[in-house]
Each structure stands twice: as C-alpha cells, then as structure tokens.
Design an enzyme around this catalytic site. Structure first.
Site, mmCIF file in Angstrom:
data_model
loop_
_atom_site.group_PDB
_atom_site.id
_atom_site.type_symbol
_atom_site.label_atom_id
_atom_site.label_comp_id
_atom_site.label_asym_id
_atom_site.label_seq_id
_atom_site.Cartn_x
_atom_site.Cartn_y
_atom_site.Cartn_z
ATOM 1 N N PRO A 91 22.808 10.422 9.805
ATOM 2 C CA PRO A 91 24.274 10.542 9.889
ATOM 3 C C PRO A 91 24.826 11.677 9.023
ATOM 4 O O PRO A 91 25.980 12.059 9.188
ATOM 5 C CB PRO A 91 24.781 9.170 9.421
ATOM 6 C CG PRO A 91 23.628 8.489 8.787
ATOM 7 C CD PRO A 91 22.381 9.117 9.313
ATOM 8 N N GLU A 118 17.043 2.620 4.214
ATOM 9 C CA GLU A 118 18.123 3.345 3.539
ATOM 10 C C GLU A 118 17.968 4.850 3.650
ATOM 11 O O GLU A 118 18.876 5.604 3.356
ATOM 12 C CB GLU A 118 18.168 2.949 2.058
ATOM 13 C CG GLU A 118 18.491 1.493 1.843
ATOM 14 C CD GLU A 118 19.782 1.072 2.528
ATOM 15 O OE1 GLU A 118 20.823 1.683 2.243
ATOM 16 O OE2 GLU A 118 19.732 0.144 3.354
ATOM 17 N N ARG A 156 18.491 17.591 29.807
ATOM 18 C CA ARG A 156 19.331 18.081 30.920
ATOM 19 C C ARG A 156 19.347 19.597 31.000
ATOM 20 O O ARG A 156 19.648 20.160 32.039
ATOM 21 C CB ARG A 156 20.764 17.545 30.784
ATOM 22 C CG ARG A 156 20.859 16.038 30.928
ATOM 23 C CD ARG A 156 22.299 15.569 30.811
ATOM 24 N NE ARG A 156 23.137 16.073 31.885
ATOM 25 C CZ ARG A 156 23.198 15.566 33.110
ATOM 26 N NH1 ARG A 156 22.430 14.536 33.421
ATOM 27 N NH2 ARG A 156 23.981 16.085 34.021
ATOM 28 N N ASP A 171 28.728 20.167 34.375
ATOM 29 C CA ASP A 171 28.955 19.079 33.420
ATOM 30 C C ASP A 171 30.171 19.369 32.562
ATOM 31 O O ASP A 171 30.454 20.518 32.242
ATOM 32 C CB ASP A 171 27.754 18.959 32.455
ATOM 33 C CG ASP A 171 26.660 18.066 33.002
ATOM 34 O OD1 ASP A 171 26.877 17.393 34.007
ATOM 35 O OD2 ASP A 171 25.578 18.060 32.377
HETATM 36 N N1 ADE Z 1 20.692 7.435 11.864
HETATM 37 C C1 ADE Z 1 21.616 6.512 11.536
HETATM 38 N N2 ADE Z 1 22.822 6.849 11.973
HETATM 39 C C2 ADE Z 1 22.681 8.051 12.624
HETATM 40 C C3 ADE Z 1 23.571 8.920 13.280
HETATM 41 N N3 ADE Z 1 24.872 8.660 13.376
HETATM 42 N N4 ADE Z 1 23.074 10.050 13.826
HETATM 43 C C4 ADE Z 1 21.759 10.333 13.709
HETATM 44 N N5 ADE Z 1 20.880 9.548 13.089
HETATM 45 C C5 ADE Z 1 21.321 8.405 12.549
#
Ligand code: ADE
Length: 244
Positions: A91, A118, A156, A171
C-alpha cells in the site's frame, strides 16, 4: 511475458490465470506464469516464513532468508530473464494506473512479491525491488489480490491477449475518457428503451453519440481525467487525443 509470483498462497493467485481471457492467453502461450512459495525455502519443521519485528511492534514480518533463497533458486534454474522487473505489492507503493500497466507489459518477465503479515524485511526490498506498486489507498490483508489485479491489468496490454485488439484501444483510460454506456437486445426492456440513435444504423451518428456520452461521463465523474484529456488535446504533453 512471464509472471513469477512469490506468495505463500499460490492456489489463490493461480485463480487469476484459470478463467476467461487470461486462461485463453495461457493456453495460447501468449503468457506464462510461475508460482513460488517461500515456504519451500525454509528449513524448520514449521516452515516458518515470518518472525517478530525488531523494535517491538505487534505483528509478524516476513523474513529475508526464504525470499532470498527463492530468488537464488530461480537464478540457479536460469529462470530469470534479461528484461524483467521485480515489483513489491504494497500500500505504500505508487498507485497503479493504465500507463504503468502498459509500461510493465513491455518486459519479458515480471516478478511480483505478494507480502503478508505486517510487512517484509526491508532488506528484501532493498536488494530486489525495482518498483513498489499499490492498487489503491486501502490496506488489503496481503499482496495476493493486488498481484492478481496487476496481472490482469498488465496482461490486457500484451499483444493478442485480448481477442479484439481494438477493444484495448477503446478501453476507458486508454482513450483518456471513461467508457460510454452499452446496450444489447432487447431494444425495449420493460419499457426501458435503448437510445434510438444506436438503432439508426448511422455509424457516424453513433460514434458522435458515444463520444458525447464518454465526454459527459468523464466531465461529471472524473474531473481530473477530463482536465488532463483537454490539456492533451490542446497540444500539452499529458493525456491522449482520444480515439473514439
Ligand atoms: N498489500 C496490502 N494492501 C495493498 C495495496 N493496497 N496495494 C498493493 N499491495 C497491498
């Protein structure tokens, strides 16, 4: 193009290759995949791949050794291609968009590291990662679903993966606009009618209608894309000039 996915849930990730367009692409050898489970590279009875975090934080961290060994095994098998990118799904990575997907499709091999718990020991990332990518501003329980999203979006753009190549060019996002609405038979469903222009047979008018719809939708739902689309049209560097 080969996708190598490092994950402790290979059965989950494999699903993305088992259905629809991606399944057909695998069968037609337009793409291939390899699943690598770090647990295969552990020595202890429990096949441990994680440990407590230094500095005392709750939650477990994926250890260096199984992932280093997995990479070393790929190297020993001569399975690493010259043109490749190692991507850590996280993330905290940069947000995935169609341009990144198209760009990544230009490699011969993508190695995707799907983390759990984590996080992953930073030394893994420092040693191997070329890029860190997020699929959205939210936290998933692991990188597996994110890796599957990335595989689908990238695939794709691999030539001949999508049967009708025009549909990739059309697309949403590739054109710079959101897609227009679609209709199929019947022309009247419980009193809800298909717009008359689509039944007219006049292709120029149909194209005009589609473009207008796409522009209205983009302006209303995604003002950020709309702004970029227009700056692209006026000769700026951003966006594409459309194509609908
Ligand atoms: N791992 C956990 N959340 C994620 C996300 N939003 N994008 C990529 N990998 C992740």
């Amino acid at each position: 193009m080969e996708f190598v996915i490092i994950t402790i849930f290979p059965e989950l990730v494999e699903q993305v290759f088992k259905w629809g367009i991606l399944r057909r692409a695998v069968e037609a050898a337009k793409l291939s995949y390899r699943l690598v489970d770090p647990r295969e590279f552990t020595n202890d009875r429990h096949k441990s791949i994680d440990d407590v975090a230094y500095g005392g934080r709750p939650g477990m961290v994926m250890m260096c050794e199984p992932i280093f060994k997995a990479m070393e095994a790929l190297e020993a098998q001569d399975a690493l291609k010259e043109s490749r990118k190692f991507i850590h799904l996280t993330p905290i990575g940069r947000l995935l968009n169609w341009e990144t997907a198209e760009d990544l499709a230009g490699n011969d091999q993508l190695i995707l590291l799907a983390g759990r718990y984590e996080g992953i020991d930073q030394r893994v990332i420092d040693t191997f990662a070329d890029d860190e990518i997020s699929v959205g501003d939210y936290v998933l329980s692991g990188g597996e679903l994110a890796a599957m999203v990335l595989v689908d979006a990238v695939a794709r753009f691999i030539p001949e993966v999508v049967g009708n190549e025009r549909s990739v060019a059309q697309d949403s996002f590739t054109t710079g606009l959101l897609d227009h609405p679609h209709y199929t038979r019947p022309a009247d469903f419980r009193g809800m009618k298909v717009p008359a222009v689509l039944l007219s047979g006049n292709h120029a008018e149909i194209e005009n209608w589609r473009r207008e719809q796409a522009e209205q939708l983009t302006r209303r739902k995604r003002p950020d894309l709309w702004k970029r689309y227009n700056s692209g049209k006026s000769g700026g560097t951003g966006g594409r000039s459309g194509g609908k």
